[in-house]
Scaffold this motif. Structure first.
Motif, PDB file in Angstrom:
ATOM      1  N   TYR A 126       0.447  -1.272  -0.418  1.00  0.00           N
ATOM      2  CA  TYR A 126      -0.017   0.291  -0.120  1.00  0.00           C
ATOM      3  C   TYR A 126       0.568   1.376   0.009  1.00  0.00           C
ATOM      4  CZ  TYR A 126      -3.342   2.957   1.539  1.00  0.00           C
ATOM      5  OH  TYR A 126      -4.845   4.361   1.303  1.00  0.00           O
ATOM      6  N   ASP A 127       1.828   1.224   0.865  1.00  0.00           N
ATOM      7  CA  ASP A 127       2.506   2.257   1.119  1.00  0.00           C
ATOM      8  C   ASP A 127       4.264   2.468  -0.502  1.00  0.00           C
ATOM      9  OD1 ASP A 127       1.754   2.966   3.328  1.00  0.00           O
ATOM     10  OD2 ASP A 127       3.258   2.823   4.202  1.00  0.00           O
ATOM     11  N   ALA A 128       3.633   1.636  -0.967  1.00  0.00           N
ATOM     12  CA  ALA A 128       4.693   1.381  -2.472  1.00  0.00           C
ATOM     13  C   ALA A 128       4.240   1.975  -3.435  1.00  0.00           C
ATOM     14  CB  ALA A 128       5.402   0.423  -2.286  1.00  0.00           C
ATOM     15  N   ILE A 129       3.112   1.805  -3.615  1.00  0.00           N
ATOM     16  CA  ILE A 129       1.970   1.540  -5.063  1.00  0.00           C
ATOM     17  C   ILE A 129       2.736   3.961  -5.292  1.00  0.00           C
ATOM     18  CG2 ILE A 129       1.463  -0.699  -5.140  1.00  0.00           C
ATOM     19  CD1 ILE A 129      -1.313   0.743  -3.809  1.00  0.00           C
ATOM     20  N   PRO A 130       1.791   3.517  -5.970  1.00  0.00           N
ATOM     21  CA  PRO A 130       1.976   5.290  -6.960  1.00  0.00           C
ATOM     22  C   PRO A 130       0.420   5.638  -6.922  1.00  0.00           C
ATOM     23  CG  PRO A 130       2.581   4.123  -8.559  1.00  0.00           C
ATOM     24  CD  PRO A 130       3.017   2.945  -7.648  1.00  0.00           C
ATOM     25  N   LYS A 131      -0.191   5.738  -5.489  1.00  0.00           N
ATOM     26  CA  LYS A 131      -1.535   6.165  -5.263  1.00  0.00           C
ATOM     27  C   LYS A 131      -1.827   7.776  -5.214  1.00  0.00           C
ATOM     28  CE  LYS A 131      -1.467   4.958  -0.306  1.00  0.00           C
ATOM     29  NZ  LYS A 131      -0.597   5.016  -0.075  1.00  0.00           N
ATOM     30  N   TYR A 132      -0.744   8.546  -5.038  1.00  0.00           N
ATOM     31  CA  TYR A 132      -1.154  10.071  -4.239  1.00  0.00           C
ATOM     32  C   TYR A 132      -0.542  10.466  -6.408  1.00  0.00           C
ATOM     33  CZ  TYR A 132      -1.306   8.912   0.457  1.00  0.00           C
ATOM     34  OH  TYR A 132      -1.695   7.903   1.391  1.00  0.00           O
ATOM     35  N   VAL A 133      -1.279  11.885  -6.007  1.00  0.00           N
ATOM     36  CA  VAL A 133      -1.190  12.595  -7.446  1.00  0.00           C
ATOM     37  C   VAL A 133      -0.645  14.278  -7.458  1.00  0.00           C
ATOM     38  CG1 VAL A 133      -2.532  14.105  -9.672  1.00  0.00           C
ATOM     39  CG2 VAL A 133      -3.487  11.674  -8.291  1.00  0.00           C
TER      40      VAL A 133
END
Length: 320
Positions: free
Chosen positions: A23-30
């Motif tokens: 969860y913290d490693a995937i590029p989920k924020y913009v």
């Protein structure tokens, strides 16, 4: 359920929290796009990343938020929402964590959340905080592995419960709120695939890329030592980050340099060197050889020790 009792840190003076596997490693924020949008025709952001030998497709769908003038806008989860989520997870570790129907979440008050945000230098007003919570509830995250063995589709916060303005007035600004964390966070807690990191240090890092790098190092660089340097490549690392890649290689190199220089200032790394990969005279990628600062090595050693205790405690709970 004793999950939050297990992850709770007793090292109050250092103010530790936890990083979450996947969860913290995937590029989920913009970070590098206009956060608000009104165009639905091209609203889904698609990214790709490689983690632990697996290829993932990431889809980020914005939240539909109604403004005071009754106009609706699309808002992506950005730096504000990222900071807010880190703070909520810290509150969970400090004893505010709550398991409801097997789902991990956190109970808090808006003023408690605002106070912690101000403490770490992110002073948002209550309207901004409530909007950020609604963005996390409305925005959707999809994570699909190339082999299709992993598929998750959920909002960042599947469930939120907020106290209204009228309720706060009637109860002297006292009112309990609740947020349920993303299923990937819940899964990581259950499987114990999280690691301790220094929350205070992370929040003092103003550069979003340097903060992302610090959390990533804290989770994956488990043998941090001068004999075991951290060796990311420019293209792969930035492509997996919320920053993404710029078209010009020089801009990517500069962004990485700025982030690494911040980590040197914060005594997380001691030094780094570049190995440039060229095609003719053109730089096509860069490999970094990063050496840790002794402070970071000590943090990792504490984290490794804490992880052993967590596993031992979990086994003891399962046997009783």
């Amino acid at each position: 359920m004793f999950l939050f009792k297990i992850i709770k840190s007793k090292i109050k003076e250092d103010e530790y929290s936890n990083t979450i596997e996947l969860y913290d490693a995937i590029p989920k924020y913009v970070w590098n796009q206009k956060k608000e949008n009104i165009d639905l025709s091209n609203a889904i952001i698609i990214r790709y990343c490689n983690l632990r030998g697996k290829r993932f497709l990431i889809k980020i769908k914005p939240a539909i938020i109604e403004k005071k003038n009754f106009n609706t806008v699309l808002i992506y989860p950005g730096q504000r929402e990222e900071i807010l989520e880190d703070v909520l997870r810290k509150l969970a570790v400090e004893g505010k964590g709550k398991i409801i129907d097997g789902k991990a979440g956190v109970i808090f008050t808006l003023y408690e959340l605002q106070k912690e945000l101000m403490k770490i230098g992110h002073g948002y007003n209550l309207n901004e905080i409530k909007e950020a919570l609604r963005v996390c509830q409305g925005a959707n995250l999809e994570c699909i592995s190339k082999d299709r063995k992993i598929f998750i589709s959920s909002s960042f916060f599947p469930v939120i419960s907020l106290t209204t303005k009228n309720f706060l007035k009637e109860n002297k600004n006292k009112g309990i709120c609740y947020v349920q964390f993303n299923p990937l966070v819940n899964s990581a807690i259950k499987s114990l695939s999280f690691r301790q990191y220094n929350y205070t240090t992370g929040m003092q890092i103003r550069s979003p890329l340097a903060r992302y790098m610090y959390k990533r190092m804290s989770h994956y660089w488990v043998q941090a030592h001068n004999l075991y340097p951290y060796t990311p490549s420019l293209i792969s690392f930035l492509n997996c980050s919320p920053r993404e890649l710029s078209l010009r290689i020089s801009e990517n190199i500069r962004a990485m340099k700025n982030a690494l220089d911040v980590l040197i200032q914060k005594k997380i790394i001691s030094s780094y060197k570049l190995i440039k990969k060229k095609y003719g005279r053109k730089i096509v990628d860069v490999k970094y050889i990063i050496l840790p600062h002794r402070n970071f090595v000590e943090q990792i050693m504490r984290s490794n020790k804490k992880r052993k205790k967590i596993i031992k405690a979990a086994l003891k709970i399962n046997l009783t």
